[in-house]
Design an enzyme around this catalytic site. Structure first.
Site, short mmCIF file in Angstrom:
data_model
loop_
_atom_site.label_atom_id
_atom_site.label_comp_id
_atom_site.label_asym_id
_atom_site.label_seq_id
_atom_site.Cartn_x
_atom_site.Cartn_y
_atom_site.Cartn_z
N SER A 9 34.91 -2.96 4.19
CA SER A 9 34.56 -2.87 2.77
C SER A 9 35.02 -4.13 2.05
O SER A 9 36.22 -4.38 1.91
CB SER A 9 35.23 -1.64 2.14
N HIS A 34 30.46 -3.09 4.38
CA HIS A 34 30.31 -2.04 3.35
C HIS A 34 30.39 -2.73 1.99
O HIS A 34 31.34 -3.46 1.71
CB HIS A 34 31.44 -1.02 3.54
N ASP A 36 30.33 -2.21 -2.03
CA ASP A 36 30.55 -1.21 -3.08
C ASP A 36 29.98 -1.67 -4.42
O ASP A 36 30.42 -2.67 -4.98
CB ASP A 36 32.06 -0.99 -3.27
N MET A 38 29.45 -0.55 -8.37
CA MET A 38 29.97 0.38 -9.39
C MET A 38 29.40 0.01 -10.75
O MET A 38 29.28 -1.18 -11.06
CB MET A 38 31.49 0.30 -9.45
N HIS A 67 26.93 0.94 -0.90
CA HIS A 67 27.49 2.21 -1.41
C HIS A 67 27.34 2.21 -2.93
O HIS A 67 28.07 1.54 -3.63
CB HIS A 67 28.96 2.31 -0.98
N MET A 69 27.84 3.55 -6.29
CA MET A 69 28.61 4.43 -7.18
C MET A 69 28.06 4.22 -8.59
O MET A 69 28.70 3.67 -9.49
CB MET A 69 30.10 4.09 -7.06
N MET A 138 33.98 10.84 0.92
CA MET A 138 34.98 10.04 0.21
C MET A 138 36.37 10.64 0.44
O MET A 138 36.58 11.84 0.22
CB MET A 138 34.70 10.01 -1.30
N PHE A 144 37.96 2.61 -7.01
CA PHE A 144 38.94 1.55 -6.78
C PHE A 144 39.32 1.47 -5.31
O PHE A 144 39.38 2.50 -4.63
CB PHE A 144 40.22 1.82 -7.60
N GLY A 146 42.26 0.35 -2.41
CA GLY A 146 43.71 0.38 -2.36
C GLY A 146 44.36 1.71 -2.71
O GLY A 146 45.57 1.76 -2.96
N ASP A 176 35.41 7.10 3.86
CA ASP A 176 35.65 5.90 3.05
C ASP A 176 36.78 6.15 2.06
O ASP A 176 36.70 7.05 1.25
CB ASP A 176 34.34 5.58 2.29
N GLY A 177 37.82 5.32 2.15
CA GLY A 177 38.90 5.35 1.17
C GLY A 177 40.26 5.53 1.80
O GLY A 177 40.53 6.56 2.43
N GLY A 178 41.11 4.51 1.69
CA GLY A 178 42.49 4.62 2.17
C GLY A 178 42.65 4.66 3.67
O GLY A 178 43.69 5.06 4.17
C1 DX5 Z 1 36.18 3.13 -3.28
C2 DX5 Z 1 35.21 2.40 -2.39
C3 DX5 Z 1 35.77 2.10 -1.04
C4 DX5 Z 1 36.92 1.14 -1.08
C5 DX5 Z 1 37.72 1.28 0.15
O1 DX5 Z 1 35.55 3.49 -4.45
O2 DX5 Z 1 34.04 3.16 -2.21
O3 DX5 Z 1 34.76 1.59 -0.17
O4 DX5 Z 1 36.51 -0.20 -1.17
O5 DX5 Z 1 38.85 0.49 -0.02
P1 DX5 Z 1 40.22 0.89 0.65
O6 DX5 Z 1 40.00 0.86 2.12
O7 DX5 Z 1 41.15 -0.14 0.14
O8 DX5 Z 1 40.57 2.28 0.16
ZN ZN Z 2 32.71 2.47 -0.61
#
Ligand code: DX5
Ligand code: ZN
Length: 225
Positions: A9, A34, A36, A38, A67, A69, A138, A144, A146, A176-178
């Protein structure tokens, strides 16, 4: 045993040297980029869009999962396809008519992904499973990079894996996420085909190559499939 797909990502990359980071991810063995997007409405943040996707497309041969959002993302399918998107992952919560949205994505020539936020149950996507390429679970609230991984996502991954077997339909289960080296094995064991990581790839203390190797081997150790 099925190999795990690792998707990098770029929200976690250093945007001042994005080309170098994308190339490093590809060289390290990442399978996908990936991307993102937004809109400041569907999520409380604004990230990157079409001109940046065009640039990333020139930096790599890897497939790019866009992705979205964004509210009513189908409006932009043609533009993101022209800019180089391979897969277009939309949020079911952001679409008044998800089937019409997915039709627009297919007409634009991209693969279809449907994402669910932490509060959205797997049941919401069951009617779509035979027609889409990926379900993206998710494991943080979108908006965001991190953030901390939410383990509540794991039963949803397990449920999707079971549904794929029961219904005998093929779709990719992504999370996806963390995602980090520490929790990638949990996601793999739950049945994820694809792990998406930003911080876990681009900000790994030992560098991008070590991150990707560790993610792949952590998943191999724990995955029984
Ligand atoms: C969050 C994004 C994720 C994000 C993942 O809204 O959709 O793709 O970039 O980042 P990390 O791996 O840092 O959680
Ligand atoms: Zn994403």
């Amino acid at each position: 045993m099925k190999a795990l797909t690792v998707s990098a990502s770029i929200l976690g990359a250093d945007f001042a040297r994005l080309g170098d980071d994308v190339r490093a991810a590809e060289q390290a063995g990442c399978d996908e980029i990936h991307f993102d997007v937004m809109d400041g409405q569907f999520v409380p943040n604004i990230s990157i869009g079409i001109p940046v996707l065009e640039a990333v497309r020139r930096m790599t041969r890897l497939p790019i999962d866009v992705h979205m959002m964004v509210g009513e993302p189908g409006r932009y399918a043609g533009m993101f396809a022209a800019a180089g998107g391979t897969m277009f992952t939309v949020h079911i919560e952001a679409c008044a008519d998800i089937r019409a949205t997915l039709d627009a994505v297919r007409r634009a020539g991209m693969q279809t992904g449907v994402s669910i936020k932490p509060a959205t149950p797997v049941n919401a996507v069951i009617p779509l499973l035979s027609t889409i390429d990926r379900v993206l679970v998710m494991s943080v609230e979108p908006g965001f990079g991190g953030q901390a991984f939410m383990p509540e996502s794991l039963p949803k991954i397990e449920q999707l894996r079971k549904l794929a077997d029961q219904l005998d339909v093929k779709f990719d289960v992504a999370v996806d996420g963390g995602i980090k080296v520490s929790n990638a094995p949990l996601a793999a064991r739950a049945g994820a085909d694809t792990i998406i990581a930003g911080t876990g790839v681009f900000r790994y203390p030992n560098g991008i190559a070590a991150a990707v190797a560790a993610l792949k081997s952590a998943a191999r150790t724990e995955s029984s499939r």
